[in-house]
Every structure is written in structure tokens, then in C-alpha cells.
Design a protein around this motif. Structure first.
Motif, PDB file in Angstrom:
ATOM      1  N   ASN A  21      64.147  -8.585  94.284  1.00 44.31           N
ATOM      2  CA  ASN A  21      65.568  -8.791  94.579  1.00 44.31           C
ATOM      3  C   ASN A  21      65.844  -9.773  95.703  1.00 44.31           C
ATOM      4  O   ASN A  21      66.997 -10.012  96.042  1.00 44.31           O
ATOM      5  CB  ASN A  21      66.214  -7.440  94.960  1.00 44.31           C
ATOM      6  N   GLY A  22      64.798 -10.299  96.325  1.00 39.75           N
ATOM      7  CA  GLY A  22      64.988 -11.249  97.412  1.00 39.75           C
ATOM      8  C   GLY A  22      65.136 -10.599  98.774  1.00 39.75           C
ATOM      9  O   GLY A  22      65.200 -11.295  99.782  1.00 39.75           O
ATOM     10  N   GLU A  23      65.211  -9.263  98.820  1.00 41.78           N
ATOM     11  CA  GLU A  23      65.306  -8.551 100.092  1.00 41.78           C
ATOM     12  C   GLU A  23      64.925  -7.091  99.867  1.00 41.78           C
ATOM     13  O   GLU A  23      65.033  -6.588  98.750  1.00 41.78           O
ATOM     14  CB  GLU A  23      66.707  -8.643 100.680  1.00 41.78           C
ATOM     15  N   GLU A  75      69.005   1.500  81.187  1.00 37.50           N
ATOM     16  CA  GLU A  75      70.108   2.156  80.486  1.00 37.50           C
ATOM     17  C   GLU A  75      71.452   1.589  80.927  1.00 37.50           C
ATOM     18  O   GLU A  75      72.372   1.440  80.123  1.00 37.50           O
ATOM     19  CB  GLU A  75      70.106   3.664  80.768  1.00 37.50           C
ATOM     20  N   ASN A  76      71.570   1.279  82.219  1.00 34.33           N
ATOM     21  CA  ASN A  76      72.844   0.836  82.778  1.00 34.33           C
ATOM     22  C   ASN A  76      73.056  -0.673  82.714  1.00 34.33           C
ATOM     23  O   ASN A  76      74.194  -1.125  82.613  1.00 34.33           O
ATOM     24  CB  ASN A  76      72.977   1.317  84.231  1.00 34.33           C
ATOM     25  N   ASP A  77      71.977  -1.450  82.810  1.00 34.94           N
ATOM     26  CA  ASP A  77      72.117  -2.913  82.841  1.00 34.94           C
ATOM     27  C   ASP A  77      70.795  -3.555  82.413  1.00 34.94           C
ATOM     28  O   ASP A  77      69.973  -3.923  83.243  1.00 34.94           O
ATOM     29  CB  ASP A  77      72.514  -3.367  84.250  1.00 34.94           C
ATOM     30  N   GLU A  78      70.615  -3.684  81.102  1.00 33.00           N
ATOM     31  CA  GLU A  78      69.368  -4.220  80.572  1.00 33.00           C
ATOM     32  C   GLU A  78      69.083  -5.624  81.106  1.00 33.00           C
ATOM     33  O   GLU A  78      67.937  -5.988  81.363  1.00 33.00           O
ATOM     34  CB  GLU A  78      69.411  -4.224  79.041  1.00 33.00           C
ATOM     35  N   GLU A  79      70.130  -6.425  81.306  1.00 32.87           N
ATOM     36  CA  GLU A  79      69.923  -7.788  81.815  1.00 32.87           C
ATOM     37  C   GLU A  79      69.300  -7.782  83.202  1.00 32.87           C
ATOM     38  O   GLU A  79      68.520  -8.658  83.537  1.00 32.87           O
ATOM     39  CB  GLU A  79      71.244  -8.576  81.841  1.00 32.87           C
ATOM     40  N   LEU A 119      61.920  -8.587  85.507  1.00 41.49           N
ATOM     41  CA  LEU A 119      60.669  -8.933  84.827  1.00 41.49           C
ATOM     42  C   LEU A 119      60.384 -10.423  84.950  1.00 41.49           C
ATOM     43  O   LEU A 119      59.243 -10.839  85.160  1.00 41.49           O
ATOM     44  CB  LEU A 119      60.728  -8.499  83.363  1.00 41.49           C
ATOM     45  N   SER A 120      61.416 -11.230  84.840  1.00 43.29           N
ATOM     46  CA  SER A 120      61.266 -12.674  84.985  1.00 43.29           C
ATOM     47  C   SER A 120      60.765 -13.039  86.384  1.00 43.29           C
ATOM     48  O   SER A 120      59.890 -13.894  86.541  1.00 43.29           O
ATOM     49  CB  SER A 120      62.606 -13.361  84.707  1.00 43.29           C
ATOM     50  N   ASP A 143      58.096 -13.182  80.333  1.00 42.21           N
ATOM     51  CA  ASP A 143      59.165 -13.725  79.501  1.00 42.21           C
ATOM     52  C   ASP A 143      59.779 -12.616  78.649  1.00 42.21           C
ATOM     53  O   ASP A 143      59.426 -11.446  78.789  1.00 42.21           O
ATOM     54  CB  ASP A 143      58.662 -14.894  78.639  1.00 42.21           C
ATOM     55  N   ARG A 144      60.693 -12.981  77.760  1.00 41.43           N
ATOM     56  CA  ARG A 144      61.412 -11.970  76.983  1.00 41.43           C
ATOM     57  C   ARG A 144      60.592 -11.370  75.846  1.00 41.43           C
ATOM     58  O   ARG A 144      61.046 -10.452  75.164  1.00 41.43           O
ATOM     59  CB  ARG A 144      62.733 -12.539  76.468  1.00 41.43           C
ATOM     60  N   SER A 145      59.381 -11.848  75.669  1.00 40.31           N
ATOM     61  CA  SER A 145      58.465 -11.179  74.746  1.00 40.31           C
ATOM     62  C   SER A 145      57.506 -10.263  75.532  1.00 40.31           C
ATOM     63  O   SER A 145      56.573  -9.706  74.972  1.00 40.31           O
ATOM     64  CB  SER A 145      57.682 -12.188  73.918  1.00 40.31           C
ATOM     65  N   LEU A 146      57.780 -10.141  76.849  1.00 39.97           N
ATOM     66  CA  LEU A 146      56.984  -9.326  77.777  1.00 39.97           C
ATOM     67  C   LEU A 146      55.554  -9.857  77.913  1.00 39.97           C
ATOM     68  O   LEU A 146      54.610  -9.118  78.116  1.00 39.97           O
ATOM     69  CB  LEU A 146      56.998  -7.849  77.401  1.00 39.97           C
TER      70      LEU A 146
END
Length: 121
Positions: A58-60, A96-100, A106-107, A112-115
Motif C-alpha cells: 500500500n505504500g505505507e 469480497e468487498n473490492d476485488e479490484e 497482487l500487481s 498478473d491477472r492470470s496469477l
């Protein structure tokens, strides 16, 4: 694109595999093969490693309030260190609350989006 949750709404096997690799970078004791996804059964994140993971993600570091919530509601050791089960619980709730947000995390850790791990830290 890989699925983060399974058909029952739980963490998918592929996401759990990736989360083991991420957790393994920060946990105590360290895995013998860091990127193998094999973490010691008694592994945990001590406070400094929880901060390191949060900072890399998260940068912090987390606020004290967030840490307190994690340690109160997630699985921790008797000493109050986050276990892998607790780590999964954090990602279960977040996804569950915010998949993005989970995809962004993960990024940041090179997946990547294929994990698939496309870059190592």
C-alpha cells in the motif's frame, strides 16, 4: 483472467497459492524455498514484517487502528502475530468487498491477472 474466489465465495486455490508466495516473503520462520509456496505450518508475520508487507502493498504501513482490527478479528498467534490463516482472512474480506483492490495488491507483488509471477521484487 484467473478467479480470485471459488464458486462458494472462498479464496480460490490459485489465489491461495499466490498468497502463500507473498506471505512467504515476510513470515517467520522463513520458508526453505521462498517462492515455492511452501510455508512453515507455524509461520506468522511479526509486527515489523506486517508493516513491511503493508508498505510494499500500500505504500505505507497500516495505521494502528487497522493493525488493532486485524489482530482483533483475524487469526493470530498467542503473541498477537498474524498467521497465514489470518492473512487469508484479510484477503477473503478484501476480495469480497473490492476485488479490484486485491488485483492491485497482487500487481504490486509482481503477479498478473492470470496469477502468474511476471516480476520479482
Amino acid at each position: 483472467m484467473a478467479s480470485l474466489l471459488d464458486e462458494d465465495g472462498g479464496i480460490s486455490e490459485s489465489l491461495e497459492r499466490v498468497l502463500k508466495q507473498i506471505f512467504g516473503k515476510y513470515c517467520t520462520p522463513k520458508p526453505e524455498l521462498p517462492l515455492s509456496g511452501d510455508i512453515p505450518p507455524n509461520a506468522y508475520l511479526e509486527p515489523s514484517k506486517l508493516d513491511a508487507w503493508a508498505s510494499d502493498t500500500n505504500g505505507e504501513p497500516f495505521s494502528q487502528e487497522t493493525k488493532d482490527e486485524i489482530l482483533q478479528f483475524m487469526d493470530v498467534t498467542d503473541e498477537g502475530n498474524l498467521t497465514f490463516k489470518g492473512f487469508l482472512q484479510v484477503y477473503q474480506l478484501q476480495t469480497e468487498n473490492d476485488e479490484e483492490e486485491t488485483w492491485r495488491d497482487l500487481s504490486k507483488h509482481g503477479f498478473d491477472r492470470s496469477l502468474t509471477l511476471i516480476r520479482q521484487e
